[in-house]
Design a protein around this motif. Structure first.
Motif, PDB file in Angstrom:
ATOM      1  N   ASN A 269     -20.117  28.872  80.301  1.00  0.00           N
ATOM      2  CA  ASN A 269     -19.736  27.473  80.466  1.00  0.00           C
ATOM      3  C   ASN A 269     -20.933  26.530  80.496  1.00  0.00           C
ATOM      4  O   ASN A 269     -20.755  25.317  80.501  1.00  0.00           O
ATOM      5  N   GLY A 270     -22.139  27.076  80.536  1.00  0.00           N
ATOM      6  CA  GLY A 270     -23.337  26.240  80.581  1.00  0.00           C
ATOM      7  C   GLY A 270     -23.387  25.364  81.820  1.00  0.00           C
ATOM      8  O   GLY A 270     -23.859  24.229  81.764  1.00  0.00           O
ATOM      9  N   LEU A 271     -22.898  25.884  82.936  1.00  0.00           N
ATOM     10  CA  LEU A 271     -22.817  25.094  84.160  1.00  0.00           C
ATOM     11  C   LEU A 271     -24.122  25.140  84.944  1.00  0.00           C
ATOM     12  O   LEU A 271     -24.873  26.112  84.864  1.00  0.00           O
ATOM     13  N   ASP A 272     -24.359  24.095  85.704  1.00  0.00           N
ATOM     14  CA  ASP A 272     -25.531  24.016  86.567  1.00  0.00           C
ATOM     15  C   ASP A 272     -25.269  24.870  87.806  1.00  0.00           C
ATOM     16  O   ASP A 272     -24.405  24.530  88.621  1.00  0.00           O
ATOM     17  N   PRO A 273     -25.979  25.986  87.973  1.00  0.00           N
ATOM     18  CA  PRO A 273     -25.703  26.853  89.117  1.00  0.00           C
ATOM     19  C   PRO A 273     -26.054  26.214  90.459  1.00  0.00           C
ATOM     20  O   PRO A 273     -25.572  26.650  91.495  1.00  0.00           O
ATOM     21  N   ALA A 274     -26.865  25.168  90.436  1.00  0.00           N
ATOM     22  CA  ALA A 274     -27.219  24.496  91.686  1.00  0.00           C
ATOM     23  C   ALA A 274     -26.101  23.572  92.153  1.00  0.00           C
ATOM     24  O   ALA A 274     -25.799  23.501  93.341  1.00  0.00           O
ATOM     25  N   ALA A 275     -25.464  22.862  91.235  1.00  0.00           N
ATOM     26  CA  ALA A 275     -24.469  21.866  91.623  1.00  0.00           C
ATOM     27  C   ALA A 275     -23.032  22.373  91.560  1.00  0.00           C
ATOM     28  O   ALA A 275     -22.181  21.959  92.346  1.00  0.00           O
ATOM     29  N   THR A 276     -22.732  23.254  90.618  1.00  0.00           N
ATOM     30  CA  THR A 276     -21.355  23.720  90.432  1.00  0.00           C
ATOM     31  C   THR A 276     -20.979  24.687  91.545  1.00  0.00           C
ATOM     32  O   THR A 276     -21.606  25.731  91.713  1.00  0.00           O
ATOM     33  N   THR A 277     -19.952  24.319  92.297  1.00  0.00           N
ATOM     34  CA  THR A 277     -19.524  25.181  93.399  1.00  0.00           C
ATOM     35  C   THR A 277     -18.760  26.388  92.860  1.00  0.00           C
ATOM     36  O   THR A 277     -18.290  26.380  91.714  1.00  0.00           O
ATOM     37  N   ILE A 278     -18.623  27.389  93.688  1.00  0.00           N
ATOM     38  CA  ILE A 278     -17.910  28.600  93.287  1.00  0.00           C
ATOM     39  C   ILE A 278     -16.461  28.274  92.948  1.00  0.00           C
ATOM     40  O   ILE A 278     -15.911  28.782  91.978  1.00  0.00           O
ATOM     41  N   SER A 279     -15.852  27.389  93.719  1.00  0.00           N
ATOM     42  CA  SER A 279     -14.451  27.039  93.455  1.00  0.00           C
ATOM     43  C   SER A 279     -14.272  26.351  92.102  1.00  0.00           C
ATOM     44  O   SER A 279     -13.252  26.543  91.440  1.00  0.00           O
ATOM     45  N   GLN A 280     -15.243  25.584  91.667  1.00  0.00           N
ATOM     46  CA  GLN A 280     -15.130  24.846  90.410  1.00  0.00           C
ATOM     47  C   GLN A 280     -15.176  25.752  89.178  1.00  0.00           C
ATOM     48  O   GLN A 280     -14.767  25.327  88.097  1.00  0.00           O
ATOM     49  N   LEU A 281     -15.625  26.983  89.321  1.00  0.00           N
ATOM     50  CA  LEU A 281     -15.637  27.898  88.179  1.00  0.00           C
ATOM     51  C   LEU A 281     -14.223  28.185  87.688  1.00  0.00           C
ATOM     52  O   LEU A 281     -14.028  28.582  86.548  1.00  0.00           O
ATOM     53  N   SER A 282     -13.254  27.991  88.553  1.00  0.00           N
ATOM     54  CA  SER A 282     -11.852  28.244  88.190  1.00  0.00           C
ATOM     55  C   SER A 282     -11.273  27.154  87.301  1.00  0.00           C
ATOM     56  O   SER A 282     -10.127  27.261  86.875  1.00  0.00           O
ATOM     57  N   GLN A 283     -12.040  26.129  87.017  1.00  0.00           N
ATOM     58  CA  GLN A 283     -11.551  25.021  86.203  1.00  0.00           C
ATOM     59  C   GLN A 283     -12.205  24.973  84.823  1.00  0.00           C
ATOM     60  O   GLN A 283     -12.075  23.999  84.111  1.00  0.00           O
ATOM     61  N   HIS A 284     -12.908  26.026  84.473  1.00  0.00           N
ATOM     62  CA  HIS A 284     -13.646  26.046  83.211  1.00  0.00           C
ATOM     63  C   HIS A 284     -13.201  27.218  82.345  1.00  0.00           C
ATOM     64  O   HIS A 284     -12.370  28.029  82.741  1.00  0.00           O
ATOM     65  N   GLU A 285     -13.815  27.302  81.169  1.00  0.00           N
ATOM     66  CA  GLU A 285     -13.531  28.415  80.266  1.00  0.00           C
ATOM     67  C   GLU A 285     -13.837  29.739  80.973  1.00  0.00           C
ATOM     68  O   GLU A 285     -14.772  29.821  81.753  1.00  0.00           O
ATOM     69  N   LEU A 286     -13.057  30.726  80.696  1.00  0.00           N
ATOM     70  CA  LEU A 286     -13.154  32.036  81.329  1.00  0.00           C
ATOM     71  C   LEU A 286     -12.836  31.986  82.826  1.00  0.00           C
ATOM     72  O   LEU A 286     -13.321  32.808  83.605  1.00  0.00           O
ATOM     73  N   ALA A 287     -12.006  31.026  83.218  1.00  0.00           N
ATOM     74  CA  ALA A 287     -11.587  30.945  84.622  1.00  0.00           C
ATOM     75  C   ALA A 287     -10.895  32.240  85.041  1.00  0.00           C
ATOM     76  O   ALA A 287     -11.031  32.680  86.185  1.00  0.00           O
TER      77      ALA A 287
END
Length: 195
Positions: free
Chosen positions: A24-42
């Motif tokens: 997802n190319g997410l920022d591991p510093a800012a993106t919370t664990i819960s927010q991973l459920s709202q992206h590709e490969l949730a």
């Protein structure tokens, strides 16, 4: 067999987490664990949590015949409760809207599970020390780091919330991986045929 499943589940959890972050190319510093459920490969993030939850339950089952002292039964119960909590997180994150997951409301179930995880380390540590002094010492170090991280939550800004959550999760996942690996090694050396 149960401890081996706990080891594999604990090992796969951080690997799957990194895959979801990277894809997802997410920022591991800012993106919370819960927010991973709202992206590709949730679904993979949900699988990671369910796998980790079942790893707890498998570990509780795998150590039931071990003489870990007076707190051992409580420790096994806490492992099962923590596993159920992690599985609940997978459901909660999957079926909660993105606005709620980005708010402080998403932190409440995460904090409850994190508290259970800290209790698991604390209550399991004496029994683990009976099995292996290095394992007991490593558990004490993991618990100390865990305790030192708690007050930091008061000072973490939203830009670093994901990094904080991942640090806490890494300490615990590393402890689970280490515990299950040592238990497998101890069982293998105790059995003439290995496990």
């Amino acid at each position: 067999m149960w401890v081996r499943f706990a080891f594999i589940g604990s090992l796969l959890t951080p690997l799957l987490h990194v895959v979801v972050l990277a894809v997802n190319g997410l920022d591991p510093a800012a993106t919370t664990i819960s927010q991973l459920s709202q992206h590709e490969l949730a679904w993979l993030h949900g699988l990671e949590l369910v796998l980790f939850g079942f790893a707890h339950i498998a570990l509780a089952r795998g150590i039931r015949d071990v003489d870990g002292g007076r707190l051992w039964r409580l420790a096994r119960t806490l492992l099962v409760a923590t596993g159920a909590g992690v599985i609940f997180l997978a459901w909660y994150f999957a079926f909660t809207d993105g606005v709620t997951l980005a708010s402080t409301a998403a932190k409440v179930p995460l904090w409850i599970v994190a508290s259970l995880q800290g209790c698991v380390i604390a209550v399991l540590r004496p029994g683990l020390a009976r099995l292996s002094m290095p394992l007991g010492r490593a558990s004490a170090v993991a618990l100390a780091i865990w305790m030192l991280l708690i007050p930091l939550t008061l000072f973490i800004s939203d830009a670093w919330q994901g990094a904080y959550e991942r640090t806490v999760a890494a300490v615990y996942a590393g402890w689970m991986i280490g515990v299950t690996a040592v238990l497998l090694r101890l069982r293998s050396s105790a059995s003439p045929q290995g496990e």
